[in-house]
Enzyme design. Structure first.
Site, PDB file in Angstrom:
ATOM      1  N   ASP A 229      26.491  -1.324  77.544  1.00 17.63           N
ATOM      2  CA  ASP A 229      25.807   0.057  77.497  1.00 17.63           C
ATOM      3  C   ASP A 229      26.907   0.886  77.920  1.00 17.63           C
ATOM      4  O   ASP A 229      27.956   0.491  78.492  1.00 17.63           O
ATOM      5  CB  ASP A 229      24.523  -0.107  78.478  1.00 17.63           C
ATOM      6  CG  ASP A 229      24.991  -0.176  79.975  1.00 17.63           C
ATOM      7  OD1 ASP A 229      26.301  -0.396  80.248  1.00 17.63           O
ATOM      8  OD2 ASP A 229      23.901  -0.123  80.639  1.00 17.63           O
ATOM      9  N   ASP A 231      27.080   3.716  81.243  1.00 17.74           N
ATOM     10  CA  ASP A 231      26.332   4.140  82.540  1.00 17.74           C
ATOM     11  C   ASP A 231      26.897   5.805  82.785  1.00 17.74           C
ATOM     12  O   ASP A 231      28.054   5.723  83.051  1.00 17.74           O
ATOM     13  CB  ASP A 231      26.536   3.278  83.594  1.00 17.74           C
ATOM     14  CG  ASP A 231      26.200   1.802  83.182  1.00 17.74           C
ATOM     15  OD1 ASP A 231      24.836   1.503  83.205  1.00 17.74           O
ATOM     16  OD2 ASP A 231      27.141   0.932  82.936  1.00 17.74           O
ATOM     17  N   ASP A 310      22.381   4.533  80.477  1.00 17.98           N
ATOM     18  CA  ASP A 310      21.725   4.557  81.436  1.00 17.98           C
ATOM     19  C   ASP A 310      22.254   5.889  82.328  1.00 17.98           C
ATOM     20  O   ASP A 310      23.565   6.163  82.212  1.00 17.98           O
ATOM     21  CB  ASP A 310      22.082   3.218  82.435  1.00 17.98           C
ATOM     22  CG  ASP A 310      21.445   2.105  81.845  1.00 17.98           C
ATOM     23  OD1 ASP A 310      20.407   2.085  81.217  1.00 17.98           O
ATOM     24  OD2 ASP A 310      21.629   1.103  82.337  1.00 17.98           O
TER      25      ASP A 310
HETATM   26  N1  CTP Z   1      23.033  -0.579  89.175  1.00 20.20           N
HETATM   27  C1  CTP Z   1      22.268  -0.538  90.027  1.00 20.20           C
HETATM   28  N2  CTP Z   1      20.849  -0.122  90.102  1.00 20.20           N
HETATM   29  C2  CTP Z   1      20.607   0.029  88.821  1.00 20.20           C
HETATM   30  C3  CTP Z   1      21.189  -0.765  87.835  1.00 20.20           C
HETATM   31  C4  CTP Z   1      22.672  -0.800  87.798  1.00 20.20           C
HETATM   32  O1  CTP Z   1      23.088  -0.045  91.003  1.00 20.20           O
HETATM   33  N3  CTP Z   1      19.213   0.128  88.976  1.00 20.20           N
HETATM   34  C5  CTP Z   1      24.668  -1.095  89.079  1.00 20.20           C
HETATM   35  C6  CTP Z   1      24.854  -2.292  89.129  1.00 20.20           C
HETATM   36  O2  CTP Z   1      25.383  -3.093  90.282  1.00 20.20           O
HETATM   37  C7  CTP Z   1      26.067  -2.524  88.199  1.00 20.20           C
HETATM   38  C8  CTP Z   1      26.330  -1.197  87.777  1.00 20.20           C
HETATM   39  O3  CTP Z   1      25.154  -0.335  88.087  1.00 20.20           O
HETATM   40  O4  CTP Z   1      27.212  -3.073  88.983  1.00 20.20           O
HETATM   41  C9  CTP Z   1      26.481  -1.162  86.102  1.00 20.20           C
HETATM   42  O5  CTP Z   1      25.436  -1.909  85.555  1.00 20.20           O
HETATM   43  P1  CTP Z   1      25.407  -2.517  84.053  1.00 20.20           P
HETATM   44  O6  CTP Z   1      25.591  -1.349  82.990  1.00 20.20           O
HETATM   45  O7  CTP Z   1      24.203  -3.662  84.132  1.00 20.20           O
HETATM   46  O8  CTP Z   1      26.971  -3.375  84.339  1.00 20.20           O
HETATM   47  P2  CTP Z   1      28.293  -3.110  83.965  1.00 20.20           P
HETATM   48  O9  CTP Z   1      29.109  -3.472  85.023  1.00 20.20           O
HETATM   49  O10 CTP Z   1      28.261  -1.628  83.347  1.00 20.20           O
HETATM   50  O11 CTP Z   1      28.662  -4.167  82.894  1.00 20.20           O
HETATM   51  P3  CTP Z   1      28.548  -3.673  81.256  1.00 20.20           P
HETATM   52  O12 CTP Z   1      30.126  -3.227  80.826  1.00 20.20           O
HETATM   53  O13 CTP Z   1      28.193  -4.849  80.222  1.00 20.20           O
HETATM   54  O14 CTP Z   1      27.589  -2.465  80.793  1.00 20.20           O
HETATM   55 MN    MN Z   2      23.821  -0.113  82.864  1.00 17.77          MN
HETATM   56 MN    MN Z   3      27.293  -0.846  81.972  1.00 11.11          MN
END
Ligand code: CTP
Ligand code: MN
Ligand code: MN
Length: 386
Positions: A229, A231, A310
């Protein structure tokens, strides 16, 4: 180097580490100068993984434990993989693993087998296991977690088609979107696509509130080339944070680029800090979206693809804590909190840093301030791929 030969390890060779007792640090025989900390927040973990053959095997074991509801063993395998990811070179023998922290008997047995045979029979067994394969497949759908996946598997379902044609299954809104756009969402998002989405966000903010800014967090901030995704964290002018996300959603809707949105209103309350209970989610205004990203041409013949996005919008004075929390990796964050609690008597979460001894909140304008309060050397985002 000046001696022209390996020297015995002395205290002066160890990275200054007041927090962790030197005995709990571990010296790799190959690199005596680098003690490996049991805390991921005291290791610099880039994307350059010299131990992929081991870490991929350990991650299969971790996922299998997670699917079996065995949280403890899942974390054990994840910690072991994380330590190996931080090493400056490949392990050359299983004996080297004896000197590393966080590598339990189960992890070491796997390393030994891989060193001897090139692969692990246990890992191969899991990868061929019907239950593991089905759980992994179901969990790859947006909105489906291990619990739902397990309940489907226990009802004898093994394919998406079986799930979608089973009359007794009622998908929720998120899962419906997950299946509808599965083809798109299961393709990793590239850095270029993340940059294009950032421009969409900037365009929306310019329209909504020109003094708000947006920063990429998550894996892309850690330098990853692909992610599941994108963020973003939004820095809004003081007191404006709760209006921004509904306005972004409204804007995207009017532009016909919103495929799915789950907006979660802020439940953040200063008076409830510090929070002594562990909560997986923070309380800031946030949303989980599926957005249409315009493309020249896509595999599907349309001129757009669906991307998971996100967004989080914390109050201005909470920004550094939220930025640190949303940058990840998950294990890095987990160890930061564990380190703060166990080694420093402090409580850290996405909202604040609290000193239990002096009963005070520790102010921060930047991530660096937070590391400093914790007595940790600053770790750059690209070194947080633990
Ligand atoms: N996170 C958080 N609270 C949430 C959702 C996510 O603090 N409600 C943090 C998580 O600790 C995570 C970061 O946001 O380290 C990003 O989450 P995610 O997108 O799931 O992981 P990524 O490390 O970005 O992996 P990817 O590249 O696959 O998206
Ligand atoms: Mn995320
Ligand atoms: Mn992510």
């Amino acid at each position: 180097m000046s001696a022209g030969r390996p020297l015995p390890v002395e205290d002066t060779h160890c990275i200054q580490n007041p927090a962790v007792d030197q005995r709990s640090c571990v010296h790799l025989s190959a690199t005596p100068e680098s003690a490996v900390s049991p805390y991921a927040c005291q290791r610099r973990t880039t994307l350059e993984n010299h131990n992929k053959i081991f870490t991929e095997a350990l991650e299969v074991l971790a996922l299998n434990s997670e699917f079996s509801g065995n949280q403890g063993s899942c974390l054990g395998f994840r910690r072991a993989a994380s330590v190996l990811k931080s090493l400056p070179a490949a392990l050359r023998s299983p004996e080297e693993a004896l000197r590393l922290p966080c590598l339990g008997d189960n992890s070491r047995a796997v390393l030994e087998e891989i060193c001897e045979c090139g692969s692990s029979s246990r890992v191969e067994e899991i990868q061929n296991d019907q239950r593991y394969r089905t759980m992994k497949l179901f969990c790859s759908v947006f909105g489906v977690g291990p619990k739902t996946a397990e309940s489907w598997f226990c009802r004898g379902l093994k394919t998406f088609e079986q799930v979608l044609t089973e009359p007794s299954i009622r998908l929720n809104r998120m899962q419906t979107a997950g299946f509808l756009f599965y083809e798109d969402i299961s393709v990793p998002v590239s850095r270029a696509e993340a940059a294009a989405l950032k421009m969409m966000m900037e365009e929306a903010l310019l329209f909504i509130n020109p003094s708000a800014t947006v920063t990429i967090t998550g894996g892309f901030r850690r330098g990853k080339e692909f992610g599941h995704d994108v963020d973003f964290i939004i820095k809004a002018p003081e007191g404006q944070e709760d209006r921004i996300l509904p306005a972004v959603i409204k804007r995207f809707k009017s532009q016909n680029v919103l495929l799915y949105s789950d907006f979660q209103k802020s439940t953040f309350d200063l008076r409830q800090l510090p929070n002594h209970r562990f909560e997986a989610m923070d309380r800031f205004s946030k949303c989980f979206l599926l957005v249409k990203l315009q493309m020249q041409e896509s595999r599907t013949g349309r001129n757009w693809r669906a991307v998971r996005v996100d967004l989080v919008a914390p109050p201005l004075e909470r920004f550094p804590y939220a930025l640190l929390g949303w940058t990840g990796s998950t294990l890095f964050e987990r160890d930061l909190r564990r380190f703060a609690r166990l080694e420093r008597g402090k409580l850290l979460d996405n909202h604040t840093l609290y000193d239990k001894t002096t009963k005070t909140f520790l102010p921060a304008n930047t991530e660096e301030d937070i590391f400093q309060h914790l007595g940790l050397e600053y770790i750059e985002p690209w070194q947080r791929n633990a």
